[in-house]
Design an enzyme around this catalytic site. Sequence first.
Site, PDB file in Angstrom:
ATOM      1  CB  THR A   1      -7.048  -2.687   1.715  1.00  0.00           C
ATOM      2  OG1 THR A   1      -7.432  -1.770   2.751  1.00  0.00           O
ATOM      3  CG2 THR A   1      -6.649  -4.025   2.316  1.00  0.00           C
TER       4      THR A   1
ATOM      5  NE  ARG B   1     -11.140   4.616  -6.939  1.00  0.00           N
ATOM      6  CZ  ARG B   1     -10.170   5.451  -7.256  1.00  0.00           C
ATOM      7  NH1 ARG B   1      -9.363   5.168  -8.233  1.00  0.00           N
ATOM      8  NH2 ARG B   1     -10.017   6.586  -6.606  1.00  0.00           N
ATOM      9  CG  ASN B   2      -9.847   0.437   1.354  1.00  0.00           C
ATOM     10  OD1 ASN B   2      -9.730  -0.745   1.651  1.00  0.00           O
ATOM     11  ND2 ASN B   2      -9.113   1.383   1.911  1.00  0.00           N
ATOM     12  CE1 TYR B   3      -9.952  -3.886  -5.420  1.00  0.00           C
ATOM     13  CE2 TYR B   3      -7.609  -3.430  -5.192  1.00  0.00           C
ATOM     14  CZ  TYR B   3      -8.728  -3.558  -5.980  1.00  0.00           C
ATOM     15  OH  TYR B   3      -8.643  -3.365  -7.333  1.00  0.00           O
ATOM     16  CG  PHE B   4     -10.605  -3.799   5.179  1.00  0.00           C
ATOM     17  CD1 PHE B   4      -9.456  -4.301   5.777  1.00  0.00           C
ATOM     18  CD2 PHE B   4     -11.813  -3.970   5.848  1.00  0.00           C
ATOM     19  CE1 PHE B   4      -9.505  -4.960   6.997  1.00  0.00           C
ATOM     20  CE2 PHE B   4     -11.871  -4.618   7.071  1.00  0.00           C
ATOM     21  CZ  PHE B   4     -10.715  -5.111   7.645  1.00  0.00           C
TER      22      PHE B   4
END
Length: 177
Positions: free
Chosen positions: A146, A39-42
Site C-alpha cells: 500500500t 499517500r499510503n493507501y492502507f
Amino acid sequence: MTYLHSFLPIEDSSAVTLILGSMPGKVSLAENQYYAHPRNYFWRIMASVLGFPEELPYGARCQMLIRSRIALWDVLKACTRSSSMDSDIVESSMITNDFERFLSGHPDIKAVYFNGAKAETIYKRRILPQLPENHANIAMTRLPSTSPANASVPFPVKLAHWRVIATTVTTLRSGSC
C-alpha cells in the site's frame, strides 16, 4: 543511518487474521501510527474493505480492525535504515518480532497477509523456519504494498487484491474454515 524500533501490534486475542508490514516509515514513526503517510493507501483500503469511514480518527480505525478480528503488526522489531524504503533496510541489523509467542497468544489466527514483498520475504526467511508446525502451517498471502513507493500499481488494482481480507474475515467469523 538510523536505528529504528517498530510499534506494538494492534491486536486482540480473538484475531483470526494477521496483516504484516515490514517496518514503519519515517512519517509513521514520527506520528506513532501505522501507515500515517498521507499517500499510503492502507487505511483507505481497510475503510473500503471493512466498510468504515476513512476519515475516522486513528484510534477508531484501529478499533475497526480489532472488531473485525484483524491484528496488525510488522515482521521487524528493529532495524537500521536510511530512508523509509524497505530496500534501505540493512540486512545485518534486522531483529524480528517474536511470532511464536504472538501466534501462541492468538490461537484463532488462520490467515497471514503481507503488505508487500519485503514483509513476506523477511517472514519466510527469518521467522517461518523457527516456528512450530502448527504456526508454520497458517495460510500466507502476499498483497501489493500500500506504500506510495509502489506507485506502479494503481489504487483500484491494490483494492481489488486487498478485498480478499473481507472474504477471509467473513469466512473465518462464520467458522467455515
